[in-house]
Design an enzyme around this catalytic site. Structure first.
Site, PDB file in Angstrom:
ATOM      1  N   ARG A  88      15.100  39.553 -24.285  1.00 49.26           N
ATOM      2  CA  ARG A  88      16.059  40.415 -23.576  1.00 49.26           C
ATOM      3  C   ARG A  88      15.303  41.107 -22.452  1.00 49.26           C
ATOM      4  NH1 ARG A  88      17.121  45.560 -26.582  1.00 49.26           N
ATOM      5  NH2 ARG A  88      15.940  46.414 -24.851  1.00 49.26           N
ATOM      6  N   HIS A  92      19.106  47.172 -23.576  1.00 54.18           N
ATOM      7  CA  HIS A  92      20.111  46.707 -24.536  1.00 54.18           C
ATOM      8  C   HIS A  92      21.498  46.734 -23.894  1.00 54.18           C
ATOM      9  CE1 HIS A  92      22.297  46.125 -28.226  1.00 54.18           C
ATOM     10  NE2 HIS A  92      22.926  47.260 -28.047  1.00 54.18           N
ATOM     11  N   TYR A 103      10.682  52.740 -25.634  1.00 50.69           N
ATOM     12  CA  TYR A 103      10.223  52.127 -26.881  1.00 50.69           C
ATOM     13  C   TYR A 103       9.503  50.784 -26.710  1.00 50.69           C
ATOM     14  CZ  TYR A 103      14.752  49.709 -26.386  1.00 50.69           C
ATOM     15  OH  TYR A 103      15.814  48.980 -25.905  1.00 50.69           O
TER      16      TYR A 103
HETATM   17  C1  LIG Z   1      27.370  47.220 -38.127  1.00 47.21           C
HETATM   18  C2  LIG Z   1      26.713  47.777 -36.906  1.00 47.21           C
HETATM   19  N1  LIG Z   1      25.582  48.495 -37.027  1.00 47.21           N
HETATM   20  C3  LIG Z   1      24.986  49.009 -35.920  1.00 47.21           C
HETATM   21  C4  LIG Z   1      25.527  48.815 -34.687  1.00 47.21           C
HETATM   22  C5  LIG Z   1      24.835  49.343 -33.442  1.00 47.21           C
HETATM   23  N2  LIG Z   1      24.226  48.211 -32.754  1.00 47.21           N
HETATM   24  C6  LIG Z   1      24.823  47.603 -31.719  1.00 47.21           C
HETATM   25  S1  LIG Z   1      23.948  46.317 -31.138  1.00 47.21           S
HETATM   26  C7  LIG Z   1      22.726  46.550 -32.268  1.00 47.21           C
HETATM   27  C8  LIG Z   1      21.513  45.655 -32.276  1.00 47.21           C
HETATM   28  C9  LIG Z   1      21.826  44.227 -32.493  1.00 47.21           C
HETATM   29  O1  LIG Z   1      20.684  43.461 -32.242  1.00 47.21           O
HETATM   30  P1  LIG Z   1      20.713  41.894 -32.222  1.00 47.21           P
HETATM   31  O2  LIG Z   1      21.562  41.391 -33.323  1.00 47.21           O
HETATM   32  O3  LIG Z   1      19.313  41.453 -32.163  1.00 47.21           O
HETATM   33  O4  LIG Z   1      21.484  41.539 -30.868  1.00 47.21           O
HETATM   34  P2  LIG Z   1      21.054  41.833 -29.367  1.00 47.21           P
HETATM   35  O5  LIG Z   1      21.665  43.155 -28.989  1.00 47.21           O
HETATM   36  O6  LIG Z   1      19.577  41.843 -29.295  1.00 47.21           O
HETATM   37  O7  LIG Z   1      21.648  40.740 -28.550  1.00 47.21           O
HETATM   38  C10 LIG Z   1      23.020  47.632 -33.083  1.00 47.21           C
HETATM   39  C11 LIG Z   1      22.144  48.109 -34.180  1.00 47.21           C
HETATM   40  C12 LIG Z   1      26.733  48.067 -34.612  1.00 47.21           C
HETATM   41  N3  LIG Z   1      27.327  47.808 -33.422  1.00 47.21           N
HETATM   42  N4  LIG Z   1      27.288  47.557 -35.726  1.00 47.21           N
END
Ligand SMILES: Cc1ncc(C[n+]2csc(CCOP(=O)(O)OP(=O)(O)O)c2C)c(N)n1
Ligand SMILES: [Mg+2]
Length: 358
Positions: free
Chosen positions: A257, A261, A270
């Site tokens: 990425r 985010h 971080y």
């Molecule tokens: C059930 C849930 N927990 C926490 C969140 C907050 N949240 C949104 S994106 C994310 C990280 C997801 O990371 P990843 O699966 O690696 O996808 P990326 O964003 O890197 O594409 C989190 C913790 C959420 N949207 N849903």
């Protein structure tokens, strides 16, 4: 460690025997869509910073995963997305104007302004509505794939998710079900090394994702996610296999990425700039460009034309989106029931009366 599949090396070199059988036209189509996705990203972040849209989720660095994996799909197949798949949405046929309408939440938005930006959907493009809760889309991809298997209609469901999503119960339940019932599903894990501020090393006790498929009784493949041809090759095999009853595959695409985010995130708090720099050198668009150059089907002039055409498409969609009004508040009551029940009708009438008076 599962072997990492790669077709094109970082300097654009390749072996003919590894190349997938794609025509020049198809290769250039892939390149155009990767460039279009990047142009949308650059503009999307700028629009958010200018206060013209509320939120944006950049996918810079992940263009090869999106385009390579969705390229072999047929129109009858389904994409079950996470929230970082604008490239796959575009390739699938959601028009740039539709993408922009969703980012603005205007009256042209298929979701009628009810979703966060980047949560595109299109019934026509077989692009299932994005769900924000991490990992909830994975069982949906299995449900679609299982339904296809039962019907015997040779349809495939391709589900995207991140490395962070593999820590969710939904991921494991979905994988187990898919393995047991041999759903026509392809799992594409975009391992971009981060789940917001949590590095992949803090996500799981294994040092890769692909190996997890073994426990559920099917194949896990690890692929260089910044090599569009490697992603294409692995996805084509998995899609063909799922389509003709061979069951699911888990593809782990190892990528990065490159941006924050979302537009609400500041990754400098971080992660190390040196790490970002290291991965920026592996930019999937630059790698593909080197390959095309190596093959003699790329030149500066063409690059300028492709870039300008991508930027013009984005610009045209912005102008159009800003001319459109917001969805009517009356639409709030639509789409929940096939036939509106009396109490919702009453609530709608009272609401419209209130709007008229205020
Ligand atoms: C059930 C849930 N927990 C926490 C969140 C907050 N949240 C949104 S994106 C994310 C990280 C997801 O990371 P990843 O699966 O690696 O996808 P990326 O964003 O890197 O594409 C989190 C913790 C959420 N949207 N849903
Ligand atoms: Mg991630």
């Amino acid at each position: 460690m599962t072997k990492l599949l790669r077709v094109v090396s970082p300097d654009g070199k390749y072996k003919e025997k590894d190349e997938p059988p794609l025509s020049e036209e198809e290769l250039l189509k892939m390149y155009r869509y990767m460039m279009l996705t990047r142009a949308l990203d650059t503009r999307g972040m700028a629009l958010q910073r200018q206060g013209r849209i509320g939120f944006y989720v950049p996918s810079s660095g992940e263009e090869a995963v999106q385009i390579g994996s969705s390229f072999p799909l047929e129109p009858r197949d389904w994409i079950v997305p996470a929230y970082r798949e604008q490239g796959a949405a575009l390739l699938r046929g959601i028009p740039m104007a539709g993408i922009m309408a969703q980012l603005y939440g205007n009256e042209e938005d298929t979701a009628k302004g009810r979703q966060m930006p980047n949560h595109f959907t299109s019934r026509a493009a077989h692009f299932v509505p994005t769900s924000s809760p991490v990992g909830t889309q994975i069982p949906i991809a299995v449900g679609l794939g299982w339904a296809a298997r039962i019907r015997g209609d040779n349809v495939v469901a391709l589900g995207y998710f991140g490395d962070g999503a593999t820590s969710q119960g939904d991921f494991h339940a979905a994988m187990n079900f898919a393995g047991l019932f041999q759903a026509n599903t392809v799992f594409v894990c975009k391992n971009n090394q981060w789940a917001i501020s949590v590095p992949f090393g803090n996500q799981t006790g294994t040092n890769e994702v692909a190996i997890k498929a073994q426990a559920y009784g099917f194949e896990g493949v690890r692929v260089d996610g910044n090599d569009v041809l490697a992603v294409y090759q692995a996805s084509k095999e998995a899609i063909d296999k799922a389509r003709f009853g061979g069951g699911p595959t888990l593809i782990e695409a190892v990528t990065y990425r490159m941006g924050p985010h979302t537009s609400s995130d500041d990754p400098t708090r971080y992660r190390d700039e040196a790490e970002v720099e290291k991965w920026r050198k592996k930019d999937p668009i630059v790698r593909f460009q080197r390959y095309l150059k190596e093959k003699g089907i790329w030149n500066e002039e063409m690059e300028v034309e492709i870039r300008q055409e991508a930027e013009a498409q984005v610009e045209e969609a912005v102008v159009r989106a800003e001319k459109r009004g917001l969805p009517s508040p009356a639409t709030l009551f639509d789409d929940v029931y096939a036939e509106m029940p009396w109490h919702i009708k009453e609530a709608k009438e009272a609401f419209l009366e209130y709007l008229e008076k205020s």
